[in-house]
Design an enzyme around this catalytic site. Structure first.
Site, PDB file in Angstrom:
ATOM      1  N   GLY A   1      33.878   4.323 124.569  1.00  0.00           N
ATOM      2  CA  GLY A   1      34.824   4.357 125.929  1.00  0.00           C
ATOM      3  C   GLY A   1      34.191   4.401 127.032  1.00  0.00           C
ATOM      4  O   GLY A   1      32.807   4.751 127.191  1.00  0.00           O
TER       5      GLY A   1
ATOM      6  N   GLN B   1      34.114   5.542 135.687  1.00  0.00           N
ATOM      7  CA  GLN B   1      32.354   5.316 135.550  1.00  0.00           C
ATOM      8  C   GLN B   1      32.340   3.654 136.062  1.00  0.00           C
ATOM      9  O   GLN B   1      31.402   3.673 136.160  1.00  0.00           O
ATOM     10  CB  GLN B   1      32.237   5.676 133.581  1.00  0.00           C
ATOM     11  CG  GLN B   1      32.672   6.638 133.412  1.00  0.00           C
ATOM     12  CD  GLN B   1      32.217   6.162 131.862  1.00  0.00           C
ATOM     13  OE1 GLN B   1      33.368   6.330 130.810  1.00  0.00           O
ATOM     14  NE2 GLN B   1      30.726   6.861 131.844  1.00  0.00           N
TER      15      GLN B   1
ATOM     16  N   CYS C   1      26.893   9.731 126.806  1.00  0.00           N
ATOM     17  CA  CYS C   1      27.529   9.202 128.080  1.00  0.00           C
ATOM     18  C   CYS C   1      27.076   8.565 128.705  1.00  0.00           C
ATOM     19  O   CYS C   1      25.949   8.173 129.184  1.00  0.00           O
ATOM     20  CB  CYS C   1      28.082  10.317 129.007  1.00  0.00           C
ATOM     21  SG  CYS C   1      29.266   9.882 130.332  1.00  0.00           S
ATOM     22  N   LEU C   2      27.555   7.080 128.840  1.00  0.00           N
ATOM     23  CA  LEU C   2      26.985   6.312 129.780  1.00  0.00           C
ATOM     24  C   LEU C   2      26.812   6.164 130.978  1.00  0.00           C
ATOM     25  O   LEU C   2      25.919   5.755 131.089  1.00  0.00           O
ATOM     26  CB  LEU C   2      28.136   4.414 129.708  1.00  0.00           C
ATOM     27  CG  LEU C   2      28.415   4.124 128.075  1.00  0.00           C
ATOM     28  CD1 LEU C   2      29.397   3.168 128.113  1.00  0.00           C
ATOM     29  CD2 LEU C   2      26.783   3.282 127.465  1.00  0.00           C
TER      30      LEU C   2
ATOM     31  N   HIS D   1      36.744  13.052 125.524  1.00  0.00           N
ATOM     32  CA  HIS D   1      35.322  12.474 125.869  1.00  0.00           C
ATOM     33  C   HIS D   1      35.672  11.914 127.776  1.00  0.00           C
ATOM     34  O   HIS D   1      35.812  11.962 128.586  1.00  0.00           O
ATOM     35  CB  HIS D   1      34.345  11.713 125.248  1.00  0.00           C
ATOM     36  CG  HIS D   1      32.820  11.667 126.929  1.00  0.00           C
ATOM     37  ND1 HIS D   1      31.913  11.666 126.050  1.00  0.00           N
ATOM     38  CD2 HIS D   1      33.317  10.426 127.383  1.00  0.00           C
ATOM     39  CE1 HIS D   1      30.752  11.556 127.303  1.00  0.00           C
ATOM     40  NE2 HIS D   1      31.728  10.847 127.595  1.00  0.00           N
ATOM     41  N   GLU D   2      37.050  10.933 127.036  1.00  0.00           N
ATOM     42  CA  GLU D   2      37.194   9.743 127.397  1.00  0.00           C
ATOM     43  C   GLU D   2      38.767  10.720 129.077  1.00  0.00           C
ATOM     44  O   GLU D   2      38.844  10.628 130.162  1.00  0.00           O
ATOM     45  CB  GLU D   2      37.871   8.501 127.562  1.00  0.00           C
ATOM     46  CG  GLU D   2      36.444   7.659 126.583  1.00  0.00           C
ATOM     47  CD  GLU D   2      35.191   7.654 127.360  1.00  0.00           C
ATOM     48  OE1 GLU D   2      35.330   7.808 129.238  1.00  0.00           O
ATOM     49  OE2 GLU D   2      34.614   7.673 126.867  1.00  0.00           O
TER      50      GLU D   2
ATOM     51  N   HIS E   1      36.639  12.270 131.967  1.00  0.00           N
ATOM     52  CA  HIS E   1      36.342  11.983 132.600  1.00  0.00           C
ATOM     53  C   HIS E   1      37.896  11.759 133.690  1.00  0.00           C
ATOM     54  O   HIS E   1      37.428  11.424 135.323  1.00  0.00           O
ATOM     55  CB  HIS E   1      35.666  10.216 132.316  1.00  0.00           C
ATOM     56  CG  HIS E   1      34.508  10.345 132.343  1.00  0.00           C
ATOM     57  ND1 HIS E   1      33.424  10.489 132.964  1.00  0.00           N
ATOM     58  CD2 HIS E   1      33.799   9.633 131.391  1.00  0.00           C
ATOM     59  CE1 HIS E   1      31.837  10.401 131.997  1.00  0.00           C
ATOM     60  NE2 HIS E   1      32.459   9.799 130.390  1.00  0.00           N
TER      61      HIS E   1
HETATM   62 NI    NI Z   1      31.030   9.165 129.191  1.00  0.00          NI
END
Ligand code: NI
Length: 161
Positions: A47, A52, A89-90, A131-132, A135
């Site tokens: 995701g 991000q 998390c990226l 999670h997304e 953000h």
């Molecule tokens: Ni993340």
């Protein structure tokens, strides 16, 4: 389409609340295409949220292996149960933690044309949705962790989001 640079923790943009998408135009299509492409280019990503990649608007893409799900202006309208699992998390490379999330969630959102729909998910998909959406409100998974895990004990199949 273009790959975008993923913003890393420490950049203020990740702590900000995103504004709703109001115009469903070519520019949104372009940004959504970029988000989808950028997620697809990651190694284990499931995701990615607009902030991000530096865009303070409320849209995300999720792909838990069944193709990309694009969500514009998403909100959780129902949730049930509880799960604890390792999450990454990226925007926080190499860091993993155990989070407590609902076992299943239902999200109402718009597609890139502005049509409203709902999506329900359990397990990993439920986690990715939570999670997304976090953000979009400037919340990182580390604010949700029960405990961080040692990268050494890593973590087959930990999702990066
Ligand atoms: Ni993340």
């Amino acid at each position: 389409m273009a790959l975008r640079t993923i913003v890393l923790e420490g950049d203020d943009i990740l702590n900000k609340k995103c504004r709703p998408v109001e115009k469903f135009d070519g520019r949104l299509e372009q940004m959504m295409d970029d988000l989808v492409e950028t997620l697809a280019a990651t190694e284990n990503g499931v995701g990615l949220a607009a902030p991000q990649v530096g865009i303070l608007r409320r849209f995300v893409v999720i792909n838990v292996g069944e193709g990309p799900i694009e969500l514009v202006n998403p909100t959780i309208i129902a949730q049930e149960g509880e799960q604890e699992a390792v999450e990454g998390c990226l925007s926080c490379p190499g860091e993993y933690g155990v989070t407590k999330r609902p076992m299943s969630v239902t999200v109402q959102a718009q597609d890139r044309k502005g049509n409203t729909f709902t999506v329900s998910g359990e397990g990993l998909l439920a986690r990715a949705l939570c999670h997304e959406l976090d953000h979009l409100d400037g919340i990182l998974f580390k604010q949700r962790t029960v405990r961080m895990v040692d990268p050494e004990e890593e973590q087959e199949g930990a999702a990066e989001e």
